[in-house]
Design a protein around this motif. Structure first.
Motif, mmCIF file in Angstrom:
data_model
loop_
_atom_site.group_PDB
_atom_site.id
_atom_site.type_symbol
_atom_site.label_atom_id
_atom_site.label_comp_id
_atom_site.label_asym_id
_atom_site.label_seq_id
_atom_site.Cartn_x
_atom_site.Cartn_y
_atom_site.Cartn_z
ATOM 1 N N PHE A 19 -1.633 15.006 -2.557
ATOM 2 C CA PHE A 19 -2.225 14.776 -3.873
ATOM 3 C C PHE A 19 -1.757 13.439 -4.434
ATOM 4 N N MET A 20 -0.437 13.164 -4.365
ATOM 5 C CA MET A 20 0.108 11.952 -4.954
ATOM 6 C C MET A 20 -0.331 10.697 -4.196
ATOM 7 N N LYS A 21 -0.530 10.826 -2.897
ATOM 8 C CA LYS A 21 -1.042 9.688 -2.130
ATOM 9 C C LYS A 21 -2.423 9.291 -2.647
ATOM 10 N N ASN A 22 -3.298 10.256 -2.805
ATOM 11 C CA ASN A 22 -4.637 9.979 -3.313
ATOM 12 C C ASN A 22 -4.602 9.525 -4.766
ATOM 13 N N TYR A 23 -3.751 10.146 -5.552
ATOM 14 C CA TYR A 23 -3.630 9.817 -6.976
ATOM 15 C C TYR A 23 -3.208 8.360 -7.157
ATOM 16 N N SER A 24 -2.272 7.916 -6.318
ATOM 17 C CA SER A 24 -1.724 6.561 -6.443
ATOM 18 C C SER A 24 -2.661 5.488 -5.921
ATOM 19 N N ASN A 25 -3.727 5.883 -5.267
ATOM 20 C CA ASN A 25 -4.694 4.915 -4.767
ATOM 21 C C ASN A 25 -5.853 4.699 -5.732
ATOM 22 N N GLN A 26 -5.786 5.330 -6.906
ATOM 23 C CA GLN A 26 -6.847 5.187 -7.899
ATOM 24 C C GLN A 26 -6.439 4.145 -8.949
ATOM 25 N N TYR A 27 -7.292 3.162 -9.115
ATOM 26 C CA TYR A 27 -7.004 2.037 -10.012
ATOM 27 C C TYR A 27 -6.718 2.496 -11.437
ATOM 28 N N SER A 28 -7.519 3.446 -11.943
ATOM 29 C CA SER A 28 -7.348 3.885 -13.330
ATOM 30 C C SER A 28 -5.974 4.505 -13.555
ATOM 31 N N SER A 87 8.862 6.529 -5.278
ATOM 32 C CA SER A 87 7.782 5.563 -5.467
ATOM 33 C C SER A 87 7.249 5.081 -4.119
ATOM 34 N N SER A 88 7.425 5.907 -3.092
ATOM 35 C CA SER A 88 6.974 5.572 -1.749
ATOM 36 C C SER A 88 6.169 6.728 -1.163
ATOM 37 N N ILE A 89 4.972 6.433 -0.696
ATOM 38 C CA ILE A 89 4.129 7.456 -0.071
ATOM 39 C C ILE A 89 4.807 8.011 1.174
ATOM 40 N N GLN A 90 5.386 7.134 1.985
ATOM 41 C CA GLN A 90 6.031 7.565 3.220
ATOM 42 C C GLN A 90 7.277 8.407 2.946
ATOM 43 N N GLU A 91 8.058 8.005 1.953
ATOM 44 C CA GLU A 91 9.246 8.783 1.606
ATOM 45 C C GLU A 91 8.857 10.173 1.125
ATOM 46 N N SER A 123 0.815 -1.220 0.000
ATOM 47 C CA SER A 123 0.000 0.000 0.000
ATOM 48 C C SER A 123 0.845 1.265 0.000
ATOM 49 N N ASP A 124 2.138 1.158 0.309
ATOM 50 C CA ASP A 124 3.016 2.330 0.326
ATOM 51 C C ASP A 124 3.445 2.755 -1.076
ATOM 52 N N TYR A 125 3.179 1.906 -2.076
ATOM 53 C CA TYR A 125 3.637 2.245 -3.432
ATOM 54 C C TYR A 125 2.967 3.517 -3.939
ATOM 55 N N GLN A 126 3.765 4.395 -4.521
ATOM 56 C CA GLN A 126 3.278 5.637 -5.122
ATOM 57 C C GLN A 126 3.745 5.720 -6.562
ATOM 58 N N ILE A 127 2.854 6.114 -7.452
ATOM 59 C CA ILE A 127 3.246 6.360 -8.839
ATOM 60 C C ILE A 127 4.240 7.512 -8.841
#
Length: 310
Positions: free
Chosen positions: A225-234, A204-208, A25-29
């Protein structure tokens, strides 16, 4: 898909990031990707403004007063369009900054960016032969670097005379920001904000990203913004498809075109590309955007769309 394609100093992310996100779940685009980069810059203009102020020798007040130029043209004008970039800042009367972001360095990206820049210059044509005295700077943020021996953060290019070393009139200036070399300014206190902002582009880490943002009001907004963005499947799907197209498809198609070999593999890639287009259409992306990402023409994407609607 089992190959690995996204790497940084701390982790390796599987090619199928949709599946990876389910177990991490920590993965961020990474923000360096085209779509999130543009979304963040247009949502929080102060973010890109401050980066440009610290990178370029320009008047901060001019940058802060700049506005984005909507350079995307409607479908019916694509055959004759002059500008195809969509992150262009109008700074002063005859001063523009074109901002491009690439997840990897390639000759194709350099050529494409150069083409964008000269199209912007051409768009300033006055009467068929005269041009405005336009100053255009294209800033390219690249996750990689030019070559293995490159150890500096930025590099500038311009068309200059071999005899006088003067910059040729009406031609754009190019600035490349090699994000892999951001550690060059890691211990420079006066550039601490820039260091953190540029590190956030490739994280590529939300926490970082949250740690890099700290209490800074601008960076904190971007991190949220990026935390929310990376949680969207599309959004995860879009990056999956973009990576597949950029890293695999272009290479195979170019090789096959040159050698006449690997026909079966190319046909397979064409099927994958059609599937990618279908997915992006289902997510509601415009024909123009899908054309830019897939490499297919507007007409080809339209045919696929028409076939789905039958």
């Amino acid at each position: 898909m089992t190959d690995n394609i996204i790497t940084n100093d701390t982790k390796v992310v599987p090619k199928n990031i949709v599946e990876y996100k389910k177990i991490n779940s920590d993965y961020q685009i990474p923000l360096i990707y085209d779509r999130p980069f543009k979304a963040v810059c247009k949502t929080y203009k102060e973010f890109i403004n401050k980066i440009l102020i610290e990178l370029l020798d320009v008047n901060p007040k001019s940058i802060e007063a700049s506005y984005f130029v909507d350079a995307e043209l409607p479908l019916e004008q694509h055959s004759s369009k002059k500008m195809i970039t969509d992150l262009l800042l109008h700074v002063e009367d005859n001063f523009f900054i074109d901002v491009e972001a690439y997840s990897s360095f390639s000759a194709g990206n350099v050529i494409k960016g150069t083409n964008y820049a000269f199209r912007i210059v051409i768009s300033e044509e006055v009467d068929g032969k005269n041009y405005k005295k336009l100053r255009l700077i294209q800033v390219n943020f690249i996750r990689g670097k030019y070559d293995a021996d490159c150890n500096y953060l930025t590099e500038g290019f311009a068309m200059r005379s071999n005899r006088t070393n003067k910059v040729m009139k009406y031609t754009p200036e190019f600035v490349f920001v090699y994000l892999e070399n951001v550690e060059e300014i890691a211990y420079n206190e006066t550039r601490n904000w820039l260091y953190r902002a540029l590190k956030m582009l490739v994280s590529s880490s939300i926490q970082e990203t949250k740690m890099l943002a700290g209490d800074d009001p601008i960076l904190s907004k971007v991190a949220f913004f990026m935390k929310n963005y990376s949680n969207q499947y599309s959004n995860l799907m879009y990056v999956n498809e973009q990576e597949e197209q950029e890293k695999v498809y272009n290479t195979d198609m170019a090789l096959a075109a040159e050698t006449g070999e690997n026909k079966g593999r190319v046909e397979g890639r064409l099927e994958e590309k059609q599937k990618m287009v279908e997915n992006l259409l289902n997510f509601g992306d415009s024909i123009e955007k899908i054309s830019a990402v897939s490499g297919l023409s507007i007409e080809e994407v339209q045919k696929i769309k028409d076939s789905l609607e039958k």
